[in-house]
Scaffold this active site. Structure first.
Site, PDB file in Angstrom:
ATOM      1  N   ASN A 114      -4.429  -4.448  -0.229  1.00 53.63           N
ATOM      2  CA  ASN A 114      -5.722  -4.327   0.464  1.00 53.63           C
ATOM      3  C   ASN A 114      -6.284  -2.910   0.438  1.00 53.63           C
ATOM      4  OD1 ASN A 114      -3.404  -4.158   2.537  1.00 53.63           O
ATOM      5  ND2 ASN A 114      -5.084  -3.083   3.553  1.00 53.63           N
TER       6      ASN A 114
ATOM      7  N   GLY B 103      -2.911  -0.060  -4.369  1.00 59.94           N
ATOM      8  CA  GLY B 103      -2.751  -1.511  -4.466  1.00 59.94           C
ATOM      9  C   GLY B 103      -4.095  -2.186  -4.686  1.00 59.94           C
TER      10      GLY B 103
ATOM     11  N   TYR C  75      11.140   9.532   3.970  1.00 62.00           N
ATOM     12  CA  TYR C  75      10.290   9.067   2.857  1.00 62.00           C
ATOM     13  C   TYR C  75      11.000   9.327   1.522  1.00 62.00           C
ATOM     14  CZ  TYR C  75       6.141   8.480  -0.121  1.00 62.00           C
ATOM     15  OH  TYR C  75       5.245   8.059  -1.084  1.00 62.00           O
TER      16      TYR C  75
HETATM   17  N1  LIG Z   1      -1.211   8.297  -2.590  1.00 60.72           N
HETATM   18  C1  LIG Z   1      -0.313   9.082  -3.159  1.00 60.72           C
HETATM   19  O1  LIG Z   1      -0.577  10.255  -3.489  1.00 60.72           O
HETATM   20  C2  LIG Z   1       1.072   8.562  -3.420  1.00 60.72           C
HETATM   21  C3  LIG Z   1       2.002   9.465  -3.961  1.00 60.72           C
HETATM   22  C4  LIG Z   1       3.276   8.984  -4.280  1.00 60.72           C
HETATM   23  C5  LIG Z   1       3.606   7.666  -4.064  1.00 60.72           C
HETATM   24  N2  LIG Z   1       2.702   6.821  -3.506  1.00 60.72           N
HETATM   25  C6  LIG Z   1       3.119   5.422  -3.270  1.00 60.72           C
HETATM   26  O2  LIG Z   1       2.072   4.549  -3.637  1.00 60.72           O
HETATM   27  C7  LIG Z   1       2.180   3.333  -2.894  1.00 60.72           C
HETATM   28  C8  LIG Z   1       0.810   2.947  -2.354  1.00 60.72           C
HETATM   29  O3  LIG Z   1       0.382   3.933  -1.439  1.00 60.72           O
HETATM   30  P1  LIG Z   1      -1.152   4.349  -1.231  1.00 60.72           P
HETATM   31  O4  LIG Z   1      -1.259   5.779  -1.555  1.00 60.72           O
HETATM   32  O5  LIG Z   1      -2.041   3.390  -1.889  1.00 60.72           O
HETATM   33  O6  LIG Z   1      -1.238   4.240   0.355  1.00 60.72           O
HETATM   34  P2  LIG Z   1      -2.184   3.423   1.324  1.00 60.72           P
HETATM   35  O7  LIG Z   1      -3.598   3.584   0.917  1.00 60.72           O
HETATM   36  O8  LIG Z   1      -1.772   3.805   2.694  1.00 60.72           O
HETATM   37  O9  LIG Z   1      -1.768   1.907   1.038  1.00 60.72           O
HETATM   38  C9  LIG Z   1      -0.505   1.424   1.409  1.00 60.72           C
HETATM   39  C10 LIG Z   1      -0.550  -0.079   1.438  1.00 60.72           C
HETATM   40  O10 LIG Z   1       0.743  -0.550   1.877  1.00 60.72           O
HETATM   41  C11 LIG Z   1       0.534  -1.467   2.928  1.00 60.72           C
HETATM   42  N3  LIG Z   1       1.670  -1.587   3.813  1.00 60.72           N
HETATM   43  C12 LIG Z   1       2.227  -0.635   4.597  1.00 60.72           C
HETATM   44  N4  LIG Z   1       3.223  -1.156   5.337  1.00 60.72           N
HETATM   45  C13 LIG Z   1       3.293  -2.467   5.018  1.00 60.72           C
HETATM   46  C14 LIG Z   1       4.109  -3.539   5.440  1.00 60.72           C
HETATM   47  N5  LIG Z   1       5.025  -3.392   6.403  1.00 60.72           N
HETATM   48  N6  LIG Z   1       3.929  -4.759   4.892  1.00 60.72           N
HETATM   49  C15 LIG Z   1       2.974  -4.938   3.952  1.00 60.72           C
HETATM   50  N7  LIG Z   1       2.163  -3.979   3.522  1.00 60.72           N
HETATM   51  C16 LIG Z   1       2.316  -2.750   4.041  1.00 60.72           C
HETATM   52  C17 LIG Z   1      -0.707  -0.948   3.639  1.00 60.72           C
HETATM   53  O11 LIG Z   1      -1.254  -1.933   4.486  1.00 60.72           O
HETATM   54  P3  LIG Z   1      -2.223  -1.528   5.731  1.00 60.72           P
HETATM   55  O12 LIG Z   1      -3.579  -1.273   5.143  1.00 60.72           O
HETATM   56  O13 LIG Z   1      -2.177  -2.738   6.611  1.00 60.72           O
HETATM   57  O14 LIG Z   1      -1.643  -0.295   6.366  1.00 60.72           O
HETATM   58  C18 LIG Z   1      -1.583  -0.616   2.438  1.00 60.72           C
HETATM   59  O15 LIG Z   1      -2.162  -1.773   1.919  1.00 60.72           O
HETATM   60  C19 LIG Z   1       3.240   3.587  -1.816  1.00 60.72           C
HETATM   61  O16 LIG Z   1       4.448   2.977  -2.210  1.00 60.72           O
HETATM   62  C20 LIG Z   1       3.385   5.104  -1.816  1.00 60.72           C
HETATM   63  O17 LIG Z   1       4.678   5.516  -1.422  1.00 60.72           O
HETATM   64  C21 LIG Z   1       1.431   7.232  -3.187  1.00 60.72           C
END
Ligand SMILES: NC(=O)c1ccc[n+]([C@@H]2O[C@H](COP(=O)([O-])OP(=O)(O)OC[C@H]3O[C@@H](n4cnc5c(N)ncnc54)[C@H](OP(=O)(O)O)[C@@H]3O)[C@@H](O)[C@H]2O)c1
Length: 305
Positions: A24, A28, A178
């Site tokens: 969402n 993702g 983390y």
């Molecule tokens: N952004 C970066 O720079 C970065 C860097 C390194 C790695 N990552 C990795 O990339 C991935 C995606 O992160 P993002 O940056 O896109 O962050 P984000 O925008 O916060 O999105 C995270 C997603 O995970 C969902 N989520 C969290 N807890 C959950 C649960 N218990 N059950 C189901 N869904 C859950 C969130 O849902 P809600 O909307 O309901 O909270 C949201 O849809 C993660 O694995 C993160 O560790 C990101």
């Protein structure tokens, strides 16, 4: 076609079924959009159906060739993971890609519904259980893939088998938890690939990381005025979520990807840029740790492969 791998390189995905956890928002959301625009049937798995339906509505404005199904999944609750997997298997007999994307970062110390430290429980154990529960549909689908999303933060991570949940002597620090969870994502990926090979299963396991991408992930770091201002500046300098999602999109659908590979951005420090093959830390390739993590994860989740 340009030399850089972009969404124009995504093959036509009609007939493919893809699950994206945490679809969402952030990376993702961008992944769901990219797959749906190319004709895949995408299951947008999320813990908040309202947010999931809003994301589906927004993507629908771009007239995707594929179809998006919103389904409930809370990775911080094993009962929910079981329910999601059962509902999926009732309806779908195949699964081409399981993109384990959802994650939380640097949260305060709290527990999942099953009593696990939240980041290890959500980022690793929830996805470990989900993958195990979907194994039969993955096996039934020729060329299927599991893609786990790790982070540069895995490099500072340590999986402490004596205190995985920060419940004994280890001092809880948000980024320490983390780092552990993101190293676990890689140990799991490489062990899953060995599992597929040893058991002659035609699926592959791949990992990816987005460098630094402007999403809501760092929200927990933004407590207090000063940190909020610094974080806003840092986020402004990061690459967009659409660009940051390219490594995991490539890992999911590029026909040339092989099992056990790891994709990340090509730019300086792997912080930004188009997706290329990258290397993970020596610790992520420790086979003993990977086997130990696998067996502990089976015990903790009650999901056996
Ligand atoms: N952004 C970066 O720079 C970065 C860097 C390194 C790695 N990552 C990795 O990339 C991935 C995606 O992160 P993002 O940056 O896109 O962050 P984000 O925008 O916060 O999105 C995270 C997603 O995970 C969902 N989520 C969290 N807890 C959950 C649960 N218990 N059950 C189901 N869904 C859950 C969130 O849902 P809600 O909307 O309901 O909270 C949201 O849809 C993660 O694995 C993160 O560790 C990101």
């Amino acid at each position: 076609m340009s030399k850089e791998w972009t969404t124009t390189n995504i093959p036509y995905l009609s007939g493919k079924t893809i699950i994206v956890t945490g679809g969402n928002n952030g990376l993702g959301y961008e992944s769901v959009k990219a797959f749906a625009l190319k004709g895949a049937k995408v299951i947008l798995a999320c813990r908040n159906l309202e947010k999931g339906n809003k994301a589906k509505f927004d993507i629908a404005k771009e007239n995707p060739a594929g179809e998006i199904r919103v389904m409930h999944l809370d990775l911080a609750n094993l009962a929910s993971v079981n329910e999601f997997a059962a509902a999926f298997k009732k309806e779908f007999k195949g699964l081409d890609v399981l993109l384990n994307n959802a994650g939380i970062m640097a949260t305060p110390n709290f527990k999942t519904a099953d009593g696990f430290e939240a980041q290890f429980g959500t980022n690793h154990l929830g996805h470990f259980a989900l993958t195990g529960l979907l194994l039969e549909v993955l096996k039934a689908t020729p060329g299927s893939r599991v893609v786990n999303v790790s982070s540069l933060a895995h490099k500072g991570g340590k999986v402490d088998f004596g205190d995985l949940m920060f419940a004994n002597n280890r001092k809880f620090k948000p980024m320490r938890a983390y780092g552990q969870s993101k190293l676990a994502n890689l140990l799991f990926t490489y062990e899953l690939q060995r599992y597929f090979e040893v058991n002659n299963i035609g699926s592959i396991a791949v990992a990816a990381h987005p460098g630094g991408s402007n999403t809501r992930l760092a929200g927990h770091l933004e407590d207090g005025w000063f940190i909020t201002q610094v974080s806003k500046i840092a986020r402004g300098a990061m690459q967009s979520a659409a660009k940051g999602a390219l490594p995991q999109i490539r890992a999911s659908v590029d026909p040339d990807v092989k099992g056990g590979e790891y994709y990340g951005p090509a730019g300086m420090g792997e912080l930004f840029g188009y997706p290329v093959l990258v290397k993970s830390s020596a610790a992520s390739h420790n086979v003993d740790d990977a086997k130990r993590l696998w067996s502990v994860s089976e015990k903790l989740t009650g999901v056996s492969y």
